[in-house]
Design a protein around this motif. Structure first.
Motif, mmCIF file in Angstrom:
data_model
loop_
_atom_site.group_PDB
_atom_site.id
_atom_site.type_symbol
_atom_site.label_atom_id
_atom_site.label_comp_id
_atom_site.label_asym_id
_atom_site.label_seq_id
_atom_site.Cartn_x
_atom_site.Cartn_y
_atom_site.Cartn_z
ATOM 1 N N ASN A 21 26.248 35.880 44.684
ATOM 2 C CA ASN A 21 26.738 37.250 44.854
ATOM 3 C C ASN A 21 25.680 38.129 45.500
ATOM 4 O OD1 ASN A 21 29.323 36.906 43.945
ATOM 5 N ND2 ASN A 21 28.873 37.486 41.845
ATOM 6 N N LYS A 22 24.428 37.882 45.174
ATOM 7 C CA LYS A 22 23.334 38.665 45.750
ATOM 8 C C LYS A 22 23.252 38.446 47.264
ATOM 9 C CE LYS A 22 18.564 39.783 44.677
ATOM 10 N NZ LYS A 22 17.417 39.486 43.821
ATOM 11 N N GLN A 23 23.404 37.195 47.704
ATOM 12 C CA GLN A 23 23.382 36.895 49.132
ATOM 13 C C GLN A 23 24.585 37.517 49.846
ATOM 14 O OE1 GLN A 23 23.260 32.642 48.501
ATOM 15 N NE2 GLN A 23 21.250 32.509 49.522
ATOM 16 N N LYS A 24 25.750 37.415 49.214
ATOM 17 C CA LYS A 24 26.957 38.003 49.797
ATOM 18 C C LYS A 24 26.785 39.511 49.966
ATOM 19 C CE LYS A 24 30.161 34.764 47.578
ATOM 20 N NZ LYS A 24 31.271 34.689 46.595
ATOM 21 N N GLN A 25 26.285 40.158 48.922
ATOM 22 C CA GLN A 25 26.108 41.611 48.972
ATOM 23 C C GLN A 25 25.114 42.019 50.047
ATOM 24 O OE1 GLN A 25 25.134 42.391 44.877
ATOM 25 N NE2 GLN A 25 27.255 42.868 44.347
ATOM 26 N N ALA A 26 24.056 41.235 50.224
ATOM 27 C CA ALA A 26 23.066 41.546 51.258
ATOM 28 C C ALA A 26 23.685 41.468 52.648
ATOM 29 C CB ALA A 26 21.874 40.599 51.152
ATOM 30 N N ILE A 27 24.512 40.457 52.875
ATOM 31 C CA ILE A 27 25.178 40.305 54.168
ATOM 32 C C ILE A 27 26.178 41.437 54.382
ATOM 33 C CG2 ILE A 27 26.752 38.848 55.506
ATOM 34 C CD1 ILE A 27 25.312 36.407 54.178
ATOM 35 N N VAL A 28 26.957 41.749 53.355
ATOM 36 C CA VAL A 28 27.942 42.827 53.448
ATOM 37 C C VAL A 28 27.248 44.159 53.716
ATOM 38 C CG1 VAL A 28 29.596 44.186 52.096
ATOM 39 C CG2 VAL A 28 29.750 41.689 52.110
ATOM 40 N N GLN A 29 26.126 44.421 53.071
ATOM 41 C CA GLN A 29 25.401 45.684 53.274
ATOM 42 C C GLN A 29 24.927 45.827 54.716
ATOM 43 O OE1 GLN A 29 22.372 45.667 50.262
ATOM 44 N NE2 GLN A 29 23.696 46.627 48.745
ATOM 45 N N GLN A 30 24.558 44.711 55.334
ATOM 46 C CA GLN A 30 24.124 44.772 56.736
ATOM 47 C C GLN A 30 25.265 45.215 57.643
ATOM 48 O OE1 GLN A 30 22.326 41.098 58.010
ATOM 49 N NE2 GLN A 30 20.897 41.078 56.294
#
Length: 80
Positions: A21-30
């Motif tokens: 989830n942390k990786q997904k959120q980082a990509i989404v934030q970009q």
């Protein structure tokens, strides 16, 4: 002689990448930064744009460039 397939090869999931989830959120934030296209971010991470749009829905965010789908349509497309 027939080769034995592993369970991963049988169900077709042996080559799927897993994202926390942390990786997904980082990509989404970009993708939320002004002037950044979702396609650019996806290419840089090797992720399909459809997957990122599913993550946007998963985290309760709306896709800024996509029309609002009906509730049932999102669940079907995003595997929910």
């Amino acid at each position: 002689m027939r080769a034995t397939q592993t369970p991963e090869a049988v169900d077709g999931q042996w080559n799927r990448r897993r994202f926390s989830n942390k990786q997904k959120q980082a990509i989404v934030q970009q993708t939320e930064k002004p002037g950044v296209s979702v396609a650019q971010v996806c290419r840089s991470h090797g992720v399909a744009t459809s997957m990122v749009f599913c993550w946007l829905v998963e985290f309760g965010l709306t896709a800024r460039k996509a029309p609002q789908p009906r509730d049932g349509d999102v669940r079907r497309r995003c595997g929910q």
